[in-house]
Enzyme design. Structure first.
Site, short mmCIF file in Angstrom:
data_model
loop_
_atom_site.label_atom_id
_atom_site.label_comp_id
_atom_site.label_asym_id
_atom_site.label_seq_id
_atom_site.Cartn_x
_atom_site.Cartn_y
_atom_site.Cartn_z
N TYR A 144 0.85 -1.11 -0.09
CA TYR A 144 0.08 -0.46 0.04
C TYR A 144 0.65 0.82 0.19
O TYR A 144 2.07 1.99 0.43
CB TYR A 144 -0.97 0.29 1.44
CG TYR A 144 -1.90 1.54 1.16
CD1 TYR A 144 -3.42 1.99 0.18
CD2 TYR A 144 -1.29 2.06 2.57
CE1 TYR A 144 -3.86 2.97 0.48
CE2 TYR A 144 -2.71 3.23 2.19
CZ TYR A 144 -3.34 3.42 1.51
OH TYR A 144 -4.38 4.12 1.85
N ASP A 239 9.49 2.54 0.35
CA ASP A 239 7.95 3.74 0.90
C ASP A 239 8.38 3.02 2.37
O ASP A 239 8.11 1.46 2.65
CB ASP A 239 6.75 2.82 0.32
CG ASP A 239 5.68 3.57 1.48
OD1 ASP A 239 6.02 3.96 1.88
OD2 ASP A 239 4.79 3.42 0.65
N LYS A 267 3.78 8.71 8.69
CA LYS A 267 3.78 8.31 9.98
C LYS A 267 4.85 8.31 11.16
O LYS A 267 4.48 9.76 12.44
CB LYS A 267 3.44 6.44 10.11
CG LYS A 267 2.04 6.31 10.07
CD LYS A 267 2.50 4.96 9.12
CE LYS A 267 0.92 4.67 8.81
NZ LYS A 267 0.61 3.82 7.15
C1 LIG Z 1 0.00 5.15 6.17
C2 LIG Z 1 1.31 4.61 4.80
C3 LIG Z 1 1.16 4.97 3.71
C4 LIG Z 1 -0.21 6.41 3.05
O1 LIG Z 1 0.66 7.02 4.53
P1 LIG Z 1 -0.67 8.20 4.87
O2 LIG Z 1 -0.78 9.16 5.49
O3 LIG Z 1 -2.01 7.15 5.23
O4 LIG Z 1 -1.44 9.23 3.29
C5 LIG Z 1 1.68 5.07 2.30
N1 LIG Z 1 2.50 4.27 2.28
C6 LIG Z 1 2.53 3.18 3.36
C7 LIG Z 1 3.86 1.98 4.10
C8 LIG Z 1 1.85 3.05 4.21
O5 LIG Z 1 2.29 2.31 5.90
#
Ligand SMILES: *Cc1c(COP(=O)(O)O)cnc(C)c1O
Length: 434
Positions: A144, A239, A267
């Site tokens: 994701y 990511d 995060k």
């Molecule tokens: C949470 C998450 C996102 C998205 O971040 P948001 O602040 O919710 O837009 C993207 N990549 C990873 C791996 C994530 O865990």
């Protein structure tokens, strides 16, 4: 346990907010009960508006690595607010933030602050495309990267087809530029590269997947992706929105000793404020506006209050490297405790972990990719979740999310968690085969 106030709040919320929530997972849809509405949280514990207390393994989905309302984090926050919370002009804190991120993560020689993980990945991809002059990107099924159009994609049928949208409103014209491969399967990537020679701008992946449960990439898989990118000129994007500053101060890259060309954070770097960042090699990042031609902007990007909180948390983590050992130990105890309980109930489930990220897959099959994760029994997960909640342990309301452990989680929290889990798995065992 009474949830009357939460249930009422949810009824009301649904009249004004689609589905009653501002992000879908909060609706507890996959476990088919009303969500709990939060009153407050402190350390590893959280209280809902009915006064129920929980041990919290959601931790805001990662940011609260020091636990909720850490006294050190509160310190100075009022003064930061007093000085004004947004100017739309540069501040020293943004420079400090860039310094700490780039020193923690050498693959990021320069960094740009944004407001969410979604924005970070979306922008990194734009830059990679601008830099390479190519349009296509490779992502992996089950990873994701936020909700931008080109990333809401699943594999089409047939091995080499383009990605297809996973949501109405996403044009196929956009997703046809996204090629979807299988996580931990280098052959699927090599085939995709052969079929799209000199057209692939970037590979984006979670080096430790945390959004289809917890699936650490195989080291050789990352190594092979690194080599493939070196050979083809595609930009390797990690990511690290979940893994960054969690599995270690240098993220997954440092753990594996494999370094990307670009990286995305979110995060933890915001400590609970809406913050994201993307960075990379100077040569690539100098393509970003106003230095370069790739446009990307944000009225509230690098927001002074958010930078204050983020800097505090990162600064604390930098100065207390023992925190990562503690998190590893707590994570390990959690994993071992879960395994013992599963053995006791003769449930052959998978417990997978990366530091303080842990996940129980309700399947007999080791989970290396999305298809493996899909073999999980989500009905039995539902029973487990509800039993845990009823006993005051809040885990993510989905089979495909991690348990997040913070510094505030104590031995006693773990013991209580195991007591609850023992009962929850007894209920799962009883329901099995019904
Ligand atoms: C949470 C998450 C996102 C998205 O971040 P948001 O602040 O919710 O837009 C993207 N990549 C990873 C791996 C994530 O865990």
């Amino acid at each position: 346990m009474n949830h009357q106030k939460s249930e009422q709040a949810y009824q009301q919320a649904q009249q004004y907010i689609p589905g009653g929530v501002n992000s879908p997972v909060r609706a507890f849809q996959s476990v088919e009960i009303s969500p709990v509405f939060v009153q407050r949280a402190k350390g590893s514990h959280l209280w809902d508006i009915d006064g129920n207390e929980y041990i919290d393994y959601i931790c805001s989905w990662g940011p609260m690595i020091l636990g909720h309302s850490h006294p050190m984090m509160q310190q100075g926050a009022l003064e930061a607010i007093d000085a004004g919370i947004s100017f739309g002009l540069p501040t020293l804190r943004e420079v400090e933030m860039a310094k700490i991120i780039t020193s923690a993560y050498p693959a990021a020689e320069m960094v740009r602050m944004v407001n969410s993980g979604t924005e970070a990945t979306m922008s990194a991809i734009r830059v990679a495309r601008g830099y390479t002059g190519r349009d296509k990107i490779v992502k992996f099924e089950g990873c994701y990267h936020g909700h931008s159009d080109g990333l809401l994609v699943k594999a089409g049928s047939g091995a080499l087809t383009y990605g297809v949208p996973t949501s109405p409103g996403v044009p196929e014209d956009i997703t046809r530029h996204t090629l979807v491969c299988r996580y931990n399967d280098i052959e699927s990537v090599k085939e995709t590269f052969s079929a799209n020679e000199n057209q692939i701008a970037a590979i984006i992946l979670e080096p430790i997947a945390g959004n289809m449960g917890v699936i650490p990439a195989k080291k050789e898989f990352l190594q092979q992706l690194r080599e493939l990118c070196n050979k083809t000129g595609a930009v390797l994007i990690f990511d690290e929105v979940i893994s960054g500053f969690r599995v270690g101060f240098g993220g997954a890259a440092q753990q594996y000793g494999i370094f990307p060309d670009m990286v995305c954070f979110g995060k933890i770097i915001g400590a609970g404020m809406p913050v994201g960042a993307y960075g990379g090699k100077k040569e690539i990042m100098e393509w970003v506006s106003p230095k370069g031609p790739v446009y990307q902007a944000g009225t509230l990007s690098g927001n002074p209050l958010a930078m204050f909180m983020g800097l505090k948390q990162l600064g604390y983590l930098e100065q207390h490297s023992e925190i990562y050992q503690q998190l590893e130990q707590t994570g390990q105890k959690l994993q071992e405790g879960i395994q013992t309980i599963l053995n006791r109930h003769q449930l052959p489930y998978q417990v997978q972990r990366a530091g303080s990220l842990c996940c129980i897959f309700f399947t007999e099959k080791p989970v290396l990719c999305y298809d493996d994760a899909m073999t999980c029994d989500t009905e039995l997960f539902k029973i487990y979740f509800r039993e845990m909640l009823a006993q005051g342990v809040l885990v993510a309301p989905s089979q495909f999310e991690a348990m997040f452990v913070s510094v505030a989680h104590t031995e006693r929290d773990l013991e209580q968690t195991f007591v609850a889990m023992d009962k929850a798995f007894a209920a799962v065992k009883a329901a099995q085969g019904n």
